[in-house]
Design a protein around this motif. Structure first.
Motif, short mmCIF file in Angstrom:
data_model
loop_
_atom_site.label_atom_id
_atom_site.label_comp_id
_atom_site.label_asym_id
_atom_site.label_seq_id
_atom_site.Cartn_x
_atom_site.Cartn_y
_atom_site.Cartn_z
N ASN A 70 48.79 58.02 37.75
CA ASN A 70 47.87 57.57 36.70
C ASN A 70 48.50 56.39 35.95
N PRO A 71 47.87 55.19 36.01
CA PRO A 71 48.51 54.03 35.38
C PRO A 71 48.50 54.10 33.84
N LEU A 72 47.63 54.91 33.29
CA LEU A 72 47.58 55.05 31.83
C LEU A 72 47.67 56.54 31.46
N PRO A 73 48.87 57.11 31.60
CA PRO A 73 48.98 58.57 31.47
C PRO A 73 49.10 59.03 30.01
N GLY A 181 38.24 54.72 46.10
CA GLY A 181 37.13 54.23 45.27
C GLY A 181 37.60 53.39 44.10
N ASN A 182 38.87 52.97 44.08
CA ASN A 182 39.40 52.13 43.00
C ASN A 182 39.96 50.85 43.63
N PRO A 183 39.07 49.87 43.86
CA PRO A 183 39.50 48.67 44.60
C PRO A 183 40.61 47.91 43.89
N LEU A 184 40.65 47.97 42.57
CA LEU A 184 41.70 47.24 41.84
C LEU A 184 43.08 47.80 42.21
N MET A 185 43.23 49.13 42.10
CA MET A 185 44.54 49.73 42.38
C MET A 185 44.89 49.63 43.86
N LEU A 186 43.88 49.79 44.72
CA LEU A 186 44.16 49.68 46.16
C LEU A 186 44.55 48.24 46.52
N GLY A 187 43.94 47.28 45.82
CA GLY A 187 44.30 45.87 46.03
C GLY A 187 45.74 45.62 45.58
N LEU A 188 46.09 46.18 44.42
CA LEU A 188 47.47 46.02 43.94
C LEU A 188 48.46 46.68 44.90
N TYR A 189 48.04 47.82 45.45
CA TYR A 189 48.92 48.53 46.41
C TYR A 189 49.18 47.65 47.63
N LYS A 190 48.12 46.95 48.07
CA LYS A 190 48.28 46.09 49.23
C LYS A 190 49.24 44.94 48.92
N LEU A 191 49.13 44.43 47.69
CA LEU A 191 49.98 43.29 47.30
C LEU A 191 51.43 43.72 47.02
#
Lengths: 432, 134
Positions: A70-73, A181-191
């Motif tokens: 969780n990025p904002l725990p 279903g969270n393209p932002l976090m999945l995109g960051l994961y790819k980067l």
């Protein structure tokens, strides 16, 4: 006053600077002198430590298993009821091995009462207790976890596994499921995949430390009960109980499971064969009791300044070396622990602190010194357990074996030859 | 000639070891052609462990397997061959120090009670202490 222990027969006296302590270890004793006052202090503090520890292990597992990436725990310190009820494997009817005889497997009653009412004893909402910092200081547990993550490489196979292809594949599955279903976090994961893997490794250390402390809390509660019932008469009684506890838990699995939408992702499966002793307890003792790191802002890491050792193995900022005076100062993690223990002191220890030094005014420091004594006793238990596991009985008839034991004890005590070590201080009752 | 498992089963002094090997599902592995060198602790050796140690291990098979694998080495090493060596690498992965250069035969902190029991798939050395990694 501690009694001088005669050196055992068959070997000439040790010439080590801590010869007296070595002879005591060879006679089955602890680094902490055997006095009634020491016994009372360490048992009292074990009890006061076990209550917040009952929160630490539950929350560490909650963060490792549920909060995960969780990025904002914001609410990671708010334990849900099922983690307060999570049955401890070493207490209660359902225990794998019942160490704490009288205790229940769910959260300790004093802990539940404190979560409800806090220090203010006002029936104010939990969020306000939290914002007022009137709560268990999980930041201390996280500081310990981070010390283990940072030092790494302290024996066992845990750390090597965190770098393996198998681990990364397990982590990858969990990361993708967690951020489905969270393209932002999945995109960051790819980067930045390495950043995500490192966060998963951190979560694995949360699990590791949680599983470690799950054992220690009932061990300490049981010791407190036995002391109250008059079953512990000496410091070695307390140490021997710890040694047995170490062996009971030695083979318990260390693993990391993550639950995402109620599906279990085995990031470190139990089938890896990782054990409590080798993958959690021994690295914990090394990272926390001996090494840790200087409190933030107190030392420069600039290589030219030469204020910290070149090698991590030479770090010496753990409780066994600590000057406890700064305890009570903001930003110093042990302050948080002392504050946590402050809430759960048994009456006899409360009375004791009132009689010495400045009573209430310096209670946190007195707690710190007691804690230091108690951790020298735990370290003695670890040393005696390692001697039992890897070397020879104390009454071994073979002098060569006794010599090997002595060399082992001397090697262990060599680590306390540096001036920061508090071993000489705890030999005297006047160190408070 | 019997294999390693058959020798252990036929000897009353190994009842704990045999139970542990069965619980850990290592019987088939120890009946395979190998060859293996097994440092076999007696029942008395297991009894020397502090109470509770074995209870936890038999509930956790992978962890029990790891401890048992520390007692097994790939290859067949007789006492004669071990005189040339200072340590062996166990199937668990950790080293086992060996001392049999002069008198006596010690494996880590265990003393060998009976050496060189030949089996079809290896050799057994009987030890008086359960050895642990580290």
């Amino acid at each position: 006053m501690p009694t001088l222990t005669p050196p055992p027969t068959k070997l000439p006296p040790s010439t080590h600077p801590y010869a007296e302590v070595i002879h005591r270890l060879e006679a089955g004793g602890s680094m902490l002198p055997d006095t009634e006052e020491n016994l009372m202090q360490i048992i009292g503090i074990y009890k006061a430590y076990a209550v917040p520890m009952d929160f630490y292990w539950r929350d560490l597992l909650y963060i490792a298993e549920r909060v995960f990436l969780n990025p904002l725990p914001f609410f990671k310190y708010f334990l849900p009821q099922d983690y307060l009820d999570l049955p401890n494997h070493y207490a209660g009817e359902s225990a794998d091995y019942r160490v704490w005889q009288k205790g229940e497997a769910s959260a300790h009653p004093e802990l539940l009462e404190f979560i409800q009412n806090g220090e203010t004893k006002q029936g104010i909402p939990r969020l306000l207790h939290h914002l007022w910092h009137d709560r268990i200081n999980m930041e201390f547990a996280e500081a310990c976890m981070r010390a283990m993550l940072w030092h790494q490489g302290m024996g066992g196979q845990f750390n090597d596994y965190l770098e393996s292809e198998e681990y990364l594949a397990n982590a990858d599955r969990a990361i993708k499921a967690y951020f489905k279903g969270n393209p932002l976090m999945l995109g960051l994961y790819k980067l930045f995949p390495q950043m995500f893997y490192e966060k998963v490794r951190e979560a694995s250390y949360y699990a590791n430390l949680g599983l470690f402390w799950e054992v220690m809390a009932p061990v300490f509660f049981e010791m407190s009960d036995r002391y109250d019932a008059g079953e512990f008469k000496t410091v070695p009684d307390a140490m021997d109980f710890l040694v047995n506890g170490i062996f009971i838990a030695a083979g318990r699995p260390i693993y990391h499971h993550v639950y995402i939408e109620d599906e279990c992702y085995e990031i470190i499966p139990k089938s890896k064969g990782f054990t409590w002793l080798y993958e959690a307890a021994l690295p914990y003792v090394e990272a926390i009791f001996y090494r840790t790191s200087p409190f933030r802002g107190t030392k420069s890491y600039n290589a030219q300044a030469g204020q910290v050792p070149d090698e991590q193995k030479d770090f010496h900022y753990g409780i066994l070396y600590a000057d406890v005076s700064p305890v009570g100062t903001a930003g110093i993690p042990p302050t948080l622990l002392m504050q946590d223990m402050y809430h759960f002191l048994p009456d006899y220890l409360e009375d004791y602190y009132q009689q010495h030094c400045r009573g209430e005014e310096d209670k946190l420091i007195q707690i710190g010194v007691t804690f230091q004594r108690s951790m020298y006793n735990v370290t003695s238990a670890v040393i005696q357990a390692l001697r039992t596991a890897l070397l020879y009985p104390l009454d071994d008839p073979n002098p060569e074996h006794l010599l090997k034991n002595r060399q082992f004890f001397e090697q262990q005590l060599d680590r306390f030859l540096r001036p920061e070590a508090r071993l000489p201080d705890i030999q005297s009752q006047d160190y408070r | 000639m019997p294999n390693i498992v058959e020798i252990a089963v036929s000897n009353d002094a190994f009842s704990t070891l045999v139970t542990a090997v069965k619980v850990a599902e290592l019987v088939d592995a120890l009946q395979s052609p190998g060859p293996f060198t097994v440092f076999a602790p007696t029942d008395d050796a297991f009894a020397k462990l502090p109470p509770g140690t074995i209870d936890t291990l038999v509930q956790n098979i992978p962890q029990l397997q790891r401890i048992l694998k520390y007692h097994v080495v790939a290859g067949k090493y007789t006492t004669e061959q071990l005189r040339e060596l200072e340590e062996l690498t166990s199937l668990e992965g950790s080293p086992i120090p060996i001392r049999c250069q002069t008198e006596g035969f010690e494996v880590k902190n265990a003393t060998v009670l009976q050496a060189d029991i030949e089996a079809t798939n290896g050799i057994i050395h009987v030890i008086d202490t359960v050895i642990l990694m580290g």
